[in-house]
Enzyme design. Structure first.
Site, short mmCIF file in Angstrom:
data_model
loop_
_atom_site.label_atom_id
_atom_site.label_comp_id
_atom_site.label_asym_id
_atom_site.label_seq_id
_atom_site.Cartn_x
_atom_site.Cartn_y
_atom_site.Cartn_z
N PHE A 174 5.66 -22.01 -36.00
CA PHE A 174 7.09 -22.32 -36.06
C PHE A 174 7.84 -21.12 -36.60
CE2 PHE A 174 5.43 -23.41 -40.21
CZ PHE A 174 6.41 -22.98 -41.09
N CYS A 175 9.16 -21.10 -36.32
CA CYS A 175 10.06 -20.05 -36.82
C CYS A 175 11.45 -20.67 -36.91
CB CYS A 175 10.03 -18.82 -35.92
SG CYS A 175 10.45 -19.15 -34.20
N THR A 176 12.45 -19.86 -37.18
CA THR A 176 13.79 -20.40 -37.45
C THR A 176 14.38 -21.12 -36.24
OG1 THR A 176 14.18 -18.60 -39.01
CG2 THR A 176 16.10 -19.86 -38.28
#
Length: 304
Positions: A174-176
């Site tokens: 996951f990331c922003t």
């Protein structure tokens, strides 16, 4: 109230430079500020402005080659979170430094926010946070692995040194907003890992859609604009920015002896020379003078 739109799209632009001028002109005309990156591989950025202006910009981008199905994420800000508008030409819209990585050729399995909790609770799943160390420091998912990278370019090397830890595991990343995972999951597929997943829409979509009482997210999410952080429901978080090192701070950190507005904080006080601190002090003096004149000095605003 300003609309903040975060967007990215991987497509093939034969000549990104041709697209720059019309985008910049439209944003200036519509009162939009923020940052857009253009490269041969597509477009990426976060911008803020009035509803009418953001709608005009999105329509313009969706009319670009291959961008008809562009998706974006929206939130709001009480004050304009950017100091100016920039449209920059880059080699990559998110820099990984791996020329063979191409999200258009394939990515990991998208996981909707409503299905994310079930996935990351599974015993055979390892959750990896692909963001930078200062972002992870203020919030992440329960049990997520922190690669402690200072830039996304460091991720491939970290993976090479740690891949043995994840044998026979499914990988959830996951990331922003999702863009880093487009590249990181394509990279892992190229490394021979087939069971790779990533959170669709990133943390932003998760915080928007998943109720706090069901959430596995702890803390706040760093954002590259004047809000600094956001929380569940995409509400502005409590953090402020150290304008010397660009790291997020809690308000109480300004009471620490190492803090000097625009010059240093407890995280960076030992990282800069006295000569550099003096340059920061001069910049801060100019910011204060501009404030007294009712103007906004460009150095006072995060640039995304």
């Amino acid at each position: 109230m300003f609309i903040v739109a975060a967007l990215y799209h991987f497509t093939r632009f034969e000549d990104p430079a041709v697209l720059r001028g019309p985008l910049l002109e439209l944003c200036r005309r519509e009162g939009i500020r923020g940052s857009l990156l253009l490269a041969r591989e597509g477009i990426n950025g976060t911008v803020a402005g009035p509803r009418k202006g953001i709608d005009a910009l999105l329509a313009h981008i969706r009319a670009l080659p291959g961008c008809a199905d562009l998706e974006h994420k929206e939130s709001t800000a009480r004050e304009m979170p950017f100091g100016r508008m920039k449209v920059r030409l880059k080699r990559e819209i998110v820099t990984m430094g791996q020329p063979d990585v191409d999200p258009r050729a394939g990515t990991g399995h998208y996981v909707e926010p409503a299905e994310w909790n079930e996935l990351i609770r599974a015993e055979d799943v390892v959750v990896i946070d692909t963001r930078n160390d200062y972002e992870v420091a203020i919030g992440s998912f329960e049990g997520a692995v922190d690669p402690q990278t200072k830039s996304f370019r460091e991720f491939p090397q970290w993976w090479a040194q740690n891949r043995h830890r994840f044998h026979n595991k499914r990988i959830a990343m996951f990331c922003t907003g999702g863009i880093r995972c487009e590249k990181s999951t394509n990279f892992l597929l190229g490394q021979g890992f087939d069971e790779v997943y990533h959170l669709k829409g990133g943390i932003l979509k998760y915080l928007e859609e998943v109720p706090p009482e069901e959430s596995l997210w702890n803390g706040a999410c760093f954002v590259f604009d004047g809000r600094v952080s956001i929380e569940h429901g995409l509400k502005e978080g409590p953090h402020i920015l150290c304008h010397a090192c660009r790291r997020p701070l809690m308000p109480e950190d300004t009471q620490r002896p190492e803090y000097e507005e625009g010059v240093s904080c407890h995280l960076c006080h030992g990282e800069t020379s006295e000569a550099r601190k003096e340059r920061f002090r001069e910049r801060q003096r100019q910011i204060c003078l501009a404030r007294e004149r009712g103007e906004r000095h460009l150095g006072a605003a995060p640039e995304g």
